[in-house]
Design a protein around this motif. Structure first.
Motif, PDB file in Angstrom:
ATOM      1  N   ASN A 102       0.879  -1.175  -0.103  1.00 28.80           N
ATOM      2  CA  ASN A 102      -0.007   0.016   0.071  1.00 28.80           C
ATOM      3  C   ASN A 102       1.048   1.165  -0.241  1.00 28.80           C
ATOM      4  N   HIS A 103       1.776   1.182  -0.811  1.00 35.29           N
ATOM      5  CA  HIS A 103       2.761   2.305  -0.845  1.00 35.29           C
ATOM      6  C   HIS A 103       2.032   3.702  -1.364  1.00 35.29           C
ATOM      7  N   GLY A 104       0.697   3.734  -1.872  1.00 34.86           N
ATOM      8  CA  GLY A 104       0.011   4.788  -2.230  1.00 34.86           C
ATOM      9  C   GLY A 104      -1.054   5.198  -1.035  1.00 34.86           C
ATOM     10  N   ARG A 105      -0.992   4.460   0.048  1.00 35.31           N
ATOM     11  CA  ARG A 105      -1.352   4.833   1.390  1.00 35.31           C
ATOM     12  C   ARG A 105      -3.037   4.872   1.131  1.00 35.31           C
ATOM     13  N   ASP A 106      -3.457   3.877   0.243  1.00 32.99           N
ATOM     14  CA  ASP A 106      -4.744   3.914  -0.014  1.00 32.99           C
ATOM     15  C   ASP A 106      -5.501   3.618   1.186  1.00 32.99           C
ATOM     16  N   VAL A 107      -6.661   4.487   1.550  1.00 28.91           N
ATOM     17  CA  VAL A 107      -7.207   4.429   2.893  1.00 28.91           C
ATOM     18  C   VAL A 107      -7.993   3.182   2.625  1.00 28.91           C
ATOM     19  N   ALA A 108      -8.780   2.896   1.628  1.00 27.67           N
ATOM     20  CA  ALA A 108      -9.713   1.706   1.461  1.00 27.67           C
ATOM     21  C   ALA A 108      -8.985   0.327   1.717  1.00 27.67           C
TER      22      ALA A 108
ATOM     23  N   GLN B 206      14.473   5.633  10.795  1.00 26.14           N
ATOM     24  CA  GLN B 206      15.314   4.625  10.577  1.00 26.14           C
ATOM     25  C   GLN B 206      15.284   3.973   9.101  1.00 26.14           C
ATOM     26  N   THR B 207      14.121   3.795   8.807  1.00 24.78           N
ATOM     27  CA  THR B 207      13.693   3.494   7.321  1.00 24.78           C
ATOM     28  C   THR B 207      14.316   4.388   6.331  1.00 24.78           C
ATOM     29  N   ALA B 208      13.955   5.865   6.423  1.00 26.52           N
ATOM     30  CA  ALA B 208      14.500   6.892   5.817  1.00 26.52           C
ATOM     31  C   ALA B 208      15.877   6.849   5.718  1.00 26.52           C
TER      32      ALA B 208
ATOM     33  N   GLN C  88      17.073  15.895   0.262  1.00 25.95           N
ATOM     34  CA  GLN C  88      18.493  16.296  -0.398  1.00 25.95           C
ATOM     35  C   GLN C  88      19.292  15.297  -1.005  1.00 25.95           C
ATOM     36  N   ILE C  89      19.605  14.253  -0.203  1.00 31.94           N
ATOM     37  CA  ILE C  89      20.559  12.986  -0.800  1.00 31.94           C
ATOM     38  C   ILE C  89      19.705  12.474  -2.256  1.00 31.94           C
ATOM     39  N   HIS C  90      18.398  12.275  -1.971  1.00 32.47           N
ATOM     40  CA  HIS C  90      17.758  11.688  -3.298  1.00 32.47           C
ATOM     41  C   HIS C  90      17.738  12.532  -4.424  1.00 32.47           C
ATOM     42  N   GLY C  91      17.944  13.866  -4.099  1.00 32.44           N
ATOM     43  CA  GLY C  91      17.783  14.718  -5.148  1.00 32.44           C
ATOM     44  C   GLY C  91      16.218  14.731  -5.790  1.00 32.44           C
ATOM     45  N   GLY C  92      16.261  14.862  -7.366  1.00 35.84           N
ATOM     46  CA  GLY C  92      14.961  14.862  -7.969  1.00 35.84           C
ATOM     47  C   GLY C  92      14.279  13.547  -7.741  1.00 35.84           C
ATOM     48  N   HIS C  93      14.971  12.595  -7.563  1.00 30.83           N
ATOM     49  CA  HIS C  93      14.452  11.148  -7.417  1.00 30.83           C
ATOM     50  C   HIS C  93      13.575  11.326  -6.292  1.00 30.83           C
ATOM     51  N   SER C  94      13.801  11.904  -5.365  1.00 30.94           N
ATOM     52  CA  SER C  94      12.860  11.927  -4.193  1.00 30.94           C
ATOM     53  C   SER C  94      11.564  12.079  -4.520  1.00 30.94           C
ATOM     54  N   TYR C  95      11.066  12.680  -5.453  1.00 31.93           N
ATOM     55  CA  TYR C  95       9.831  12.692  -5.870  1.00 31.93           C
ATOM     56  C   TYR C  95       9.054  11.823  -6.905  1.00 31.93           C
ATOM     57  N   LEU C  96      10.194  10.672  -7.308  1.00 30.20           N
ATOM     58  CA  LEU C  96       9.749   9.663  -8.173  1.00 30.20           C
ATOM     59  C   LEU C  96       9.732   8.502  -7.641  1.00 30.20           C
ATOM     60  N   ALA C  97      10.408   8.317  -6.341  1.00 25.23           N
ATOM     61  CA  ALA C  97      10.391   7.162  -5.821  1.00 25.23           C
ATOM     62  C   ALA C  97       9.074   6.448  -5.436  1.00 25.23           C
TER      63      ALA C  97
ATOM     64  N   PRO D 112       7.836   4.347  -2.197  1.00 28.57           N
ATOM     65  CA  PRO D 112       6.926   5.671  -2.007  1.00 28.57           C
ATOM     66  C   PRO D 112       7.827   6.780  -1.974  1.00 28.57           C
ATOM     67  N   PRO D 113       7.429   8.063  -2.488  1.00 25.69           N
ATOM     68  CA  PRO D 113       8.078   9.202  -2.524  1.00 25.69           C
ATOM     69  C   PRO D 113       8.820   9.654  -1.101  1.00 25.69           C
ATOM     70  N   ILE D 114      10.054   9.964  -1.391  1.00 25.24           N
ATOM     71  CA  ILE D 114      10.884  10.089  -0.296  1.00 25.24           C
ATOM     72  C   ILE D 114      10.275  11.297   0.696  1.00 25.24           C
ATOM     73  N   ASP D 115       9.639  12.193  -0.129  1.00 25.40           N
ATOM     74  CA  ASP D 115       9.265  13.446   0.661  1.00 25.40           C
ATOM     75  C   ASP D 115       8.177  13.339   1.774  1.00 25.40           C
ATOM     76  N   TRP D 116       7.647  12.034   1.835  1.00 29.80           N
ATOM     77  CA  TRP D 116       6.465  11.501   2.635  1.00 29.80           C
ATOM     78  C   TRP D 116       7.175  11.430   3.994  1.00 29.80           C
ATOM     79  N   PHE D 117       8.395  11.191   4.350  1.00 26.72           N
ATOM     80  CA  PHE D 117       9.258  11.112   5.326  1.00 26.72           C
ATOM     81  C   PHE D 117       9.214  12.554   5.991  1.00 26.72           C
ATOM     82  N   MET D 118       9.267  13.739   5.195  1.00 23.27           N
ATOM     83  CA  MET D 118       9.390  14.924   5.750  1.00 23.27           C
ATOM     84  C   MET D 118       7.780  15.426   6.301  1.00 23.27           C
ATOM     85  N   ARG D 119       6.972  14.882   5.575  1.00 26.15           N
ATOM     86  CA  ARG D 119       5.558  15.566   5.627  1.00 26.15           C
ATOM     87  C   ARG D 119       5.002  14.782   6.620  1.00 26.15           C
TER      88      ARG D 119
END
Length: 381
Positions: free
Chosen positions: A26-32, A252-254, A333-342, A344-351
């Motif tokens: 459920n990488h998309g974190r689909d609630v259903a 730790q996962t991040a 920062q470490i993943h660069g632009g890839h962080s938004y394409l991974a 799940p997206p890497i930016d989720w850790f910050m959010r």
């Protein structure tokens, strides 16, 4: 207390998950998907009864065992860990700690197996952490109480089957804050309009409830009149450092993902892990995570000793959520632009981390609780 074997607890949790297959993809974190597949699995694995005694169908974990288990689960599925913590602490722990025998017999086994989901109603439209400003009232009416008011920002409200609601019982010229158990099926309770289940967030649903002359029997009171503080403080304290343990596991996962990416990402002819700029980021992340882990474990130890964790729990939550935010920023920062394409997206850790600075009491409230203890200790000396 029995000796603590962290490795054994982790391996037991991981083995249970492995025996079931794995957490649903459920990488998309689909609630259903979460409520259809993950929630039943948590009940089957016994993960919803960590803090409920074995006599009542749970696992009888200490707080120290609980945070290790929660951190382990969060490393695999932070949404699952979040729901476990909400359900197990602020949702249902009050029944274990202050409930009557009738309430324990009626609800604990169902809470432990996930047959019912518990929510906690404290926040109101006009206030958050200021419990002195509650507007919800509970007026005695024979052998019942008539409860009127509205509670908002309740995690898992739409899916919950029972709520712990704090209301003021009029006495002389003031209201005495008192906790009640109210089932969703009660005809005097209805869901409010502020209900949402946005995909991609750590929380699979939050909402509000409204009570209009909601008839609640006196036997559904948790504890005594005017003792809601005892109920709410107890569950909020462990809920706070429980939440902190989730951010330790998630961070730790991040870090693990950052290390993997740094080894395989090449720039200027060599892996970016060879560059000191990246190495220092990884080192700072490691230090922050371990420091947070130790703060959480210390709060859990103090809780198991029967002492107040107002200060230690606040320190754990404050430091851990702010650490997790920094880890999330550096992971991007470490993943660069890839962080938004991974995925799940890497930016989720910050959010996710930013949400943690608000849930269960904001960072400002945590600093307020800590500073009170600091100032009080100086006055005593």
């Amino acid at each position: 207390m029995k000796s603590l074997d962290e490795t054994q607890i982790r391996e037991e949790i991981l083995q249970k998950i492995k025996s079931h297959g794995k957490f649903p993809d459920n990488h998309g974190r689909d609630v259903a998907v979460f409520w259809e597949k993950t929630w039943p699995m948590l009940g089957e694995l016994g993960f919803l009864g960590f803090l409920i005694s074995k006599e009542n169908g749970g696992r009888g974990y200490s707080a120290q065992e609980y945070v290790i288990a929660l951190e382990t689960i969060a490393g695999l599925d932070p949404m699952a860990a979040y729901v476990i913590n909400e359900h197990s602490t602020i949702g249902g722990l009050g029944v274990s700690t202050t409930g009557s025998q009738l309430q324990k017999d009626k609800y604990l086994d169902k809470l432990a197996t996930g047959k019912i989901l518990a929510g906690f109603g404290l926040t109101e439209p006009g206030h958050g952490s200021d419990v002195t400003s509650l507007k919800t009232t509970a007026v005695k009416d024979g052998g019942n109480y008539l409860i009127n008011g509205k509670k908002i920002h309740i995690s898992l409200a739409e899916q919950a089957d029972i709520f712990t609601v704090v209301a003021g019982v009029p006495a002389d010229e003031k209201n005495l804050n008192t906790a009640f158990l109210i089932e969703k099926a009660n005809p005097g309770l209805r869901m409010g309009e502020e209900n949402s289940s946005p995909e991609g967030y750590l929380i699979p649903g939050a909402g509000s409830i409204e009570m209009d002359n909601c008839v609640v029997g006196a036997d559904m009171m948790l504890g005594e009149v005017g003792k809601a503080g005892k109920v709410s403080r107890g569950v909020l304290e462990i809920g706070r450092f429980g939440l902190a343990s989730i951010y330790v596991g998630n961070s730790q996962t991040a870090l693990n993902l950052c290390v993997q990416y740094a080894h395989k990402r090449n720039q200027f002819g060599k892996p970016i892990s060879n560059y000191q700029a990246i190495q220092f980021k990884l080192a700072d992340m490691r230090v922050g995570i371990q420091a947070a882990r130790l703060l959480v474990r210390d709060a859990a130890r103090i809780y198991d000793e029967g002492k107040s964790t107002i200060e230690s729990g606040a320190m754990a939550k404050l430091f851990t959520t702010e650490m997790a935010r920094n880890v999330g920023i550096e992971a991007i920062q470490i993943h660069g632009g890839h962080s938004y394409l991974a995925d799940p997206p890497i930016d989720w850790f910050m959010r996710d981390a930013k949400m943690g600075e608000i849930l269960g009491g904001t960072s400002e409230v945590m600093r307020m609780l800590i500073s009170r203890k600091v100032l009080a200790s100086q006055e005593e000396s």
